[in-house]
Design an enzyme around this catalytic site. Structure first.
Site, short mmCIF file in Angstrom:
data_model
loop_
_atom_site.label_atom_id
_atom_site.label_comp_id
_atom_site.label_asym_id
_atom_site.label_seq_id
_atom_site.Cartn_x
_atom_site.Cartn_y
_atom_site.Cartn_z
N ASP A 146 3.04 4.82 -3.22
CA ASP A 146 3.29 5.91 -4.16
C ASP A 146 1.97 6.57 -4.54
OD1 ASP A 146 4.50 7.35 -6.56
OD2 ASP A 146 6.21 6.17 -5.90
N HIS A 220 3.69 9.25 -11.18
CA HIS A 220 4.90 8.76 -10.52
C HIS A 220 4.81 7.28 -10.16
CE1 HIS A 220 8.04 8.46 -7.34
NE2 HIS A 220 8.65 9.39 -8.06
N SER A 546 14.06 8.33 -7.85
CA SER A 546 12.94 7.39 -7.74
C SER A 546 13.08 6.27 -8.76
CB SER A 546 11.61 8.11 -7.97
OG SER A 546 11.34 9.03 -6.94
#
Length: 772
Positions: A146, A220, A546
Site C-alpha cells: 500500500d 491509505h 479497501s
C-alpha cells in the site's frame, strides 16, 4: 424476482433446519446471575468467602442433567450488584433463571466504545468466539502492499508489553531513512517497513526526497493496517465523531508495510516487487487493496504476485474496487485471491437540513466546527456558475455567505467543498449520483457541509426554484448508533459482478464493513486530502472497499492462527460458506443503490461472520494444480499460464482444458448461452467438523426459472472418507426471462453445520459473453 428468490431461500433454510437439526453440544458462555438478597452472602463477607458461597450455590442449584461441563465462577458482586458472573451453558443459565433464589440471568455482552464499531458489529468478543480462540493472532504477520505506514505518535502501532517477539518464521525488517527512524518506529507490533519506487519514478513521476521512505504521506496504508491489525487505542475519534476505543480485527497480529503507492498511484512493477519481498520475508497474509485496469491475469501484477503468494500458503486479500453499482465492475477477480465488497455498519452521522418552508430533510456529515447560524441564504451551484461546484467557476459575488447545493460528478466531493469555500460560501449541500440511491458520504470537508441523496438534492433544488428568497440551516447531530435503519447494507459504490474474465467464478467473494470506518491516519496529510486543508488528525473516517478488505484480512489472520494447516482456499471457503445474508432486522441484506434486497453479484456469498468461520463444517479446497487447470480452461496458452506458475516445464493445456465452472469454488455461477443450455458443475468438499462420521444433506433454493438437481443428495463422511464429490446441474425452464440474472443457494447440513453456497444464473447469449 431476486426478492422472491431470497424469500424462498429463507423458507427453504428454515425447513432444512427443522428437518435435520440435532441438539448441539452446549458451549460455555458468560452470564451475570442476579441473586435474591435473601439468598446472597452478607456484603461484609470477604471476597474469598463470597466466591466460595457462590461456587456452593452453583453446585446446589444445578441438577446432574445440566451440571456438566462444570461452571466457572468469574466474579462475585457485592456493591454494584448482588450476585455473580460465571461461565455457564445455556441450559445451566436457563435452569438458574427458573429458581426462586435468582432474580435474573443476563448474557454477558461487550460494550463497545463507538469508533469503527466493526469488532462488535462483527461479533468479535474478548470473551468468546474467534478472537480469544486465536489469541489475537500473535503468531501471524500481515503484509500491507500500500502507501506505507505512519507510526509517529500513533498508538495503533505501539507494542504492548505483553506482546511476545515476532514469529521466527518472519525474516523481514524495517528500512531506516532520514524520514523513517526504524529503531524508533519499529517494534514487536510493526515488524517490517520497506518501500519501492523505481517503477513509479521511471514513469516520470517524482517521489520527492522527504517521502522516499516507508512513511505513509497519503494515509491509505495507515488506515488499512490499523483496521486489520491495529493495537487498541482508547478515546479515538475524528473530532469527537465515532468516539471510543479503536482496535484492529486481529489486535495481536504483526504488521509489515510495503510501500508502493505514491501521490499519482502505484506502479505495477513496484507492486510485483513488493509481493516478491513479502513472500521472501515470510508474511502469512498479504493485503493489497489496489485496483488495476481490466486486463488478463497474466498482465496483472497483483494477480501474478498473488498466485505465487497463494502457492506458498499466503492468503491474499483484495478489494472489489469502488466502481459500483454497475454490473461487471468488480476488479481482482482471480479465484486465488479473496475479494471483498463494502457494506455499512449500524452507525450513522446524521445532519438535519431545515429549509425555509420548515421541511426537515436528512443528510450525513462529520462537520467539526461551530454550529451554523439560523436560516442562511441558499443557492444552487448550477445557477451561480457550476452545477458540480468546480473551483474557479462559482460566482463569488453571489455565493458569498450562502449555502451552495452541488451536484455529483466531474470533481471530488472534497473539491466541491473547497470550491464553495474559495468563492466565499458559508457551507455546502452535496448530492450523490442518482444510481447511488440511498448512499450518502460523511466526508471531512473544510467547511460546514452535508452529503445528501440524489432525491434529497432534487427536493432542495425544487424548493430553490419555487422560492423567492430560499434559506436553510443545517443541524449536525453527531454519532448515532442504530437509528432504525437496517444494517448491513451494500455500499452503492462497491463494485459488482459478474466476473468480467470468468463469469463462472462469482465475485466479489464476501462483504465486510467499508462505509464510514474510523481508523488511524497519516500526520502528513489532511483528512480531506486537499493541499489547502491545514488540519491534521490521528484518525479519519473513510468509505471504501479497501476498508472492507482490511477487515477481511484481519479476520483471515485470526483464522490462520487457529488453523495453521488450512490453505488460503480453505480459509476463503470457511469465510464464504458461513457468511450471513440477512440484516439485523431479519431481511435479506439491502442494496443502498436500489433500496431493495441485494444479490450475490453485490454481496458475494454474504456478510462475513468471523465466529462461524472458525468452525465451518465443510470446506471447498483448491491447490496450485487446480488453479493451473482453471487457467487452461479459460483458454490461456502454455506461455500465458507460465507467467503465473513460473514452472520450468511448460503446462500442456491440451490435457487440462476442461470446464471453468468445475473449479472447486465455494459458490456457483452458471451461464446459459442458449435455450438448450444445461450446465453441470462438480465440487469436492472436505469434512473439517468435529465429527469424522457424519451425513450431510443438500437443500436447494432454486433460482427462478431454473431446475436444480444435486447428485448425490447426501454425503456420508467417515474417518477414511473425509473428502467427497458431488455434481450440481442447472437446467433452464424458460428462455425469455424478465431478468437476465436469477439467484438461489445450496445448503449442505448435518444438523449442526449449515454450509451455504450462493447460486448465480446468467442468461447471456454467446455474443454477449464474448464481448465482456
Amino acid at each position: 424476482m431476486a426478492r422472491l428468490a431470497w424469500v424462498l431461500l429463507a423458507a427453504a433454510t428454515a425447513m432444512a433446519v427443522a428437518a435435520v437439526a440435532e441438539p448441539e453440544a452446549e458451549a460455555l458462555s458468560t452470564y451475570i446471575v442476579h441473586v435474591a438478597p435473601a439468598h446472597a452472602p452478607r456484603s461484609s463477607q470477604p471476597r474469598m468467602l463470597s466466591n466460595a458461597y457462590y461456587n456452593s450455590f452453583l453446585r446446589d442449584h444445578l441438577p446432574e442433567h445440566v451440571a456438566h461441563p462444570s461452571p466457572t465462577l468469574l466474579y462475585s458482586y457485592k456493591h454494584a450488584a448482588t450476585g455473580f458472573a460465571a461461565r455457564l451453558t445455556g441450559a445451566q443459565a436457563a435452569h438458574l433463571a427458573s429458581q426462586d433464589s435468582v432474580l435474573a440471568v443476563v448474557p454477558d455482552m461487550m460494550y463497545q466504545p463507538q469508533t469503527t464499531l466493526s469488532p462488535s458489529f462483527l461479533g468479535l468478543s474478548q470473551s468468546s468466539g474467534l478472537l480469544p480462540a486465536s489469541g489475537g493472532a500473535t503468531n501471524i504477520v500481515i503484509g500491507f502492499i500500500d502507501s506505507g505506514v505512519y507510526p509517529k505518535d500513533r498508538a495503533s502501532f505501539a507494542a504492548s508489553s505483553s506482546l511476545p517477539p515476532p514469529p521466527r518464521t518472519f525474516r523481514g525488517g524495517c528500512v531506516s531513512t532520514p524520514e523513517f527512524n526504524a529503531s524508533v518506529y519499529c517494534n514487536n507490533k510493526l515488524v517490517g517497513a520497506k518501500f519501492f519506487y523505481m517503477g513509479y519514478e521511471a514513469a516520470a513521476h517524482v517521489v520527492g526526497v522527504d517521502s522516499r521512505s516507508p512513511l505513509d504521506t497519503g494515509g491509505h496504508g495507515t488506515l488499512m493496517a490499523s483496521t486489520a491489525a491495529g493495537s487498541a487505542v482508547a478515546d479515538a475519534s475524528y473530532f469527537g465523531y465515532a468516539k471510543g476505543t479503536a482496535t484492529g480485527m486481529a489486535p495481536g497480529a504483526r504488521i509489515a508495510a510495503y510501500k508502493v503507492c505514491w501521490a499519482a498511484g502505484c506502479a505495477s512493477s513496484d507492486v510485483l516487487m513488493a509481493f516478491d519481498e513479502a513472500i521472501n520475508d515470510g508474511v502469512d497474509i498479504i493485503t493489497a487493496a489496489l485496483g488495476a485496469d481490466r486486463v488478463p491475469f497474466y498482465s496483472d501484477s497483483l494477480a501474478v504476485g498473488a498466485f505465487s503468494a497463494v502457492r506458498k500458503g499466503i492468503t491474499v486479500c483484495t478489494s472489489a474496487s469502488n466502481y459500483g453499482p454497475g454490473e461487471f465492475t468488480a476488479l481482482n477477480v482471480a479465484p486465488w485471491v479473496l475479494t471483498a465488497g463494502a457494506s455499512t455498519i449500524n452507525r450513522q452521522f446524521p445532519a438535519n437540513i431545515i429549509l425555509g418552508n420548515n421541511d426537515n430533510l436528512t443528510g450525513t456529515s462529520i462537520y467539526e466546527g461551530p454550529p451554523l447560524s439560523a436560516k442562511m441564504p441558499l443557492v444552487y451551484g448550477g445557477d451561480v456558475g457550476s452545477s458540480a461546484c468546480e473551483v474557479g467557476k462559482l460566482n463569488a459575488t453571489i455565493v458569498a455567505g450562502k449555502i451552495v447545493v452541488c451536484d455529483a460528478g466531474i470533481n471530488s466531493r472534497f473539491d466541491k467543498g473547497e470550491a464553495v469555500k474559495l468563492a466565499g460560501g458559508a457551507g455546502a449541500i452535496i448530492g450523490s449520483r442518482q444510481d447511488f440511491g440511498e448512499q450518502t458520504a460523511a466526508s471531512a470537508h473544510i467547511l460546514p457541509a452535508v452529503g445528501v441523496t440524489f432525491a434529497t438534492a432534487d427536493k432542495i433544488k425544487k424548493y430553490i426554484r419555487e422560492t423567492v428568497s430560499p434559506v436553510v440551516t443545517i443541524v449536525f447531530l453527531g454519532t448515532l448508533i442504530g437509528g432504525g435503519r437496517s444494517a448491513a447494507r451494500i455500499a452503492s459504490s462497491s463494485s459488482r459482478g459478474p466476473n468480467f474474465i470468468a463469469p463462472e467464478i462469482l465475485k466479489p467473494d464476501i462483504t465486510a464493513p467499508g462505509m464510514d470506518i474510523l481508523a488511524a491516519y497519516s500526520g502528513e496529510n489532511s483528512p480531506s486530502g486537499l493541499v489547502s486543508d491545514t488540519r491534521r488528525v490521528k484518525f479519519n473516517i473513510i468509505i471504501s472497499t479497501s476498508m472492507a478488505c482490511a477487515h477481511v484480512s484481519g479476520i483471515a489472520a485470526l483464522l490462520r492462527q487457529v488453523h495453521p494447516d488450512w490453505s488460503p482456499a480453505a480459509i476463503k471457503s470457511a469465510l464464504m460458506t458461513t457468511a450471513y445474508n440477512q440484516d439485523n432486522v431479519g431481511d435479506i441484506i439491502k442494496d443502498l443503490s436500489t433500496g431493495v434486497a441485494s444479490t450475490p453479484f453485490a454481496r458475494g456469498a454474504g456478510h462475513v461472520d468471523p465466529n462461524r468461520a472458525v468452525d465451518p463444517g465443510l470446506v471447498y479446497d483448491a491447490t496450485t494444480d487446480d488453479y493451473i487447470t482453471f487457467l487452461c480452461s479459460i483458454g490461456y496458452t502454455a506461455q500465458q499460464v507460465a507467467v503465473l506458475t513460473r514452472d520450468g516445464s511448460v503446462t500442456d493445456c491440451s490435457t487440462r482444458r476442461g470446464y471453468v465452472g468445475n473449479h472447486n469454488y465455494p459458490a456457483f455461477s452458471a451461464v446459459f448461452r442458449s435455450s438448450t443450455s444445461v450446465v453441470t458443475q462438480r465440487r469436492l468438499v472436505r469434512n473439517v467438523g468435529n465429527s469424522t462420521s457424519t451425513t450431510y444433506t443438500a437443500y436447494v433454493n432454486s433460482p427462478p426459472g431454473v431446475f436444480v438437481t444435486v447428485q448425490p443428495p447426501t454425503l456420508k463422511f467417515s474417518l477414511l472418507r473425509r473428502t467427497l464429490e458431488y455434481v450440481i446441474t442447472f437446467t433452464p425452464q424458460q428462455w425469455n426471462v424478465t431478468n437476465k440474472y436469477a439467484f438461489g443457494s445450496i445448503v449442505w447440513s448435518d444438523g449442526k453445520y449449515k454450509v451455504t453456497s450462493p447460486i448465480a444464473i446468467a442468461w447471456l447469449p454467446t455474443a454477449q459473453v464474448a464481448a465482456m
